[in-house]
Design a protein around this motif. Sequence first.
Motif, PDB file in Angstrom:
ATOM      1  N   SER A 141       0.843  -1.189   0.000  1.00  0.00           N
ATOM      2  CA  SER A 141       0.000   0.000   0.000  1.00  0.00           C
ATOM      3  C   SER A 141       0.879   1.240   0.000  1.00  0.00           C
TER       4      SER A 141
ATOM      5  N   PRO B 170      -7.155   1.127   3.970  1.00  0.00           N
ATOM      6  CA  PRO B 170      -7.026  -0.335   4.072  1.00  0.00           C
ATOM      7  C   PRO B 170      -8.200  -1.082   3.445  1.00  0.00           C
TER       8      PRO B 170
ATOM      9  N   ARG C 171       6.428  -1.796   2.261  1.00  0.00           N
ATOM     10  CA  ARG C 171       6.575  -3.148   2.789  1.00  0.00           C
ATOM     11  C   ARG C 171       5.496  -4.059   2.271  1.00  0.00           C
TER      12      ARG C 171
ATOM     13  N   GLU D 100      -4.591  -3.998   7.406  1.00  0.00           N
ATOM     14  CA  GLU D 100      -3.764  -2.807   7.593  1.00  0.00           C
ATOM     15  C   GLU D 100      -2.342  -3.051   7.121  1.00  0.00           C
ATOM     16  N   ALA D 101      -1.743  -2.022   6.556  1.00  0.00           N
ATOM     17  CA  ALA D 101      -0.317  -2.081   6.220  1.00  0.00           C
ATOM     18  C   ALA D 101       0.373  -0.927   6.928  1.00  0.00           C
ATOM     19  N   ASP D 102       1.517  -1.222   7.523  1.00  0.00           N
ATOM     20  CA  ASP D 102       2.180  -0.192   8.322  1.00  0.00           C
ATOM     21  C   ASP D 102       2.959   0.816   7.503  1.00  0.00           C
ATOM     22  N   GLY D 103       2.999   2.013   8.013  1.00  0.00           N
ATOM     23  CA  GLY D 103       3.952   3.037   7.578  1.00  0.00           C
ATOM     24  C   GLY D 103       4.028   3.264   6.088  1.00  0.00           C
ATOM     25  N   SER D 104       2.896   3.299   5.427  1.00  0.00           N
ATOM     26  CA  SER D 104       3.003   3.526   3.996  1.00  0.00           C
ATOM     27  C   SER D 104       2.712   4.996   3.690  1.00  0.00           C
TER      28      SER D 104
ATOM     29  N   ALA E 131       2.907  -6.780   2.711  1.00  0.00           N
ATOM     30  CA  ALA E 131       2.116  -7.285   3.836  1.00  0.00           C
ATOM     31  C   ALA E 131       1.404  -8.576   3.432  1.00  0.00           C
TER      32      ALA E 131
ATOM     33  N   ASP F 114     -10.187   6.969  11.293  1.00  0.00           N
ATOM     34  CA  ASP F 114     -10.634   5.807  12.067  1.00  0.00           C
ATOM     35  C   ASP F 114     -12.145   5.755  12.217  1.00  0.00           C
TER      36      ASP F 114
END
Lengths: 116, 261
Positions: free
Chosen positions: B20, B25, B54, B38-42, B56, B82
């Motif tokens: 991503s 998401p 990254r 969810e994918a982190d830190g994109s 996922a 959120d």
Amino acid sequence: MNADAEIAVERREHTLIVRVAGEVDMSNAVLVGDELTRSVPNDVHGVVLELSATRYLDSAAIELIFALARRLGRRRQTLSVVVPDASPLRRVLTLTDVGSVAPMHPSLELALPPRE
Amino acid sequence: MATALFMVLDRDTGDVEWISAGHPPPLVLAGGRAGFLEADGSVPIGASERPVFRLAHGHVPGSATLLLYTDGLVERRGEPLDALLEQLGTVAEGAREDLDLMCDDVLSESFSGADPADDVALLAVRLEPVEAGHLKMTLPAEPDALVSLRRRLERFLAPAVSDEVERYEIILTVSEAACNTIEHAYGPGDASFDVEARLESGELHASVRDFGSWRPRRDETHGRGLKIVDGLMDSVEVERGEAGTTVHLRRRLGRGRPAAA
């Protein structure tokens, strides 16, 4: 998605070997038929249609074999077909009487005319 | 700057891998409950000179729905992402089951009838588990459909029919039965046809059904198609009705050759 077929031709003396690889069905039969027509020069004595690498043929494709035999016949050229004994195509070609317009051989060696 | 999501879904296992670039998401609706992958830190593409993306991993269970969407769906001035995602989850949980209707519901519920501020694209995917030994599909009545039919039949037959010749003969006859429909398709009534197949007690039962009016074919190719179907199946029955024609095919498996007619 169209079916995927490739035609490769090789000339050996007076014979043209036409190898058909892949699948021929209603979706690409016309294209394959055109290519077969274009591939045969007037001065060969005969054509060997090599179907060892053909994975799928349906009635539309078999009609191409009959049409090719007719066209070649008008120019006094012969047609024969190579289908290995173990090929799934064997029985279908027999059922549809392809042998009546083009002798079927299990290997290329048997299909080629003897060397002069 | 643009956000992007690239995802690969394995149809056989339901495993997903994705990357991503700052994209909202994907939603997974399973067992009536919505969750997010969810994918982190994109970061969006173009936002950083040396971005790190990254890979996922996740999983979409059978019969679950995967919903991908553009950020126009979850962008509302002043509202935190959120809260909007939670709202999206609730909307998805309340949507109707059919995928087209689900997309309609998600769009209409998310904006309460108003027009979205930005373009919205929605992609809904559902993996339906395949019942072993049973195949049912609807195909467009076009020559290109034959390739899809073959691939699907190959997957269907592979676990039960080990003889390559037998697989080819079955696939060919079912396809030949479909060819008449495809050749004569015109008009809305003829736009599609159904194929159904069952493997039962060592026998294959297949049927090809169209919904148009039957037209006789007299050309040689059709005659050969009939020879093929008769020669390679143990029984062939044609059921003609006002609503269309069904061809029923039967073949005993594993004997090498069907009984001579």
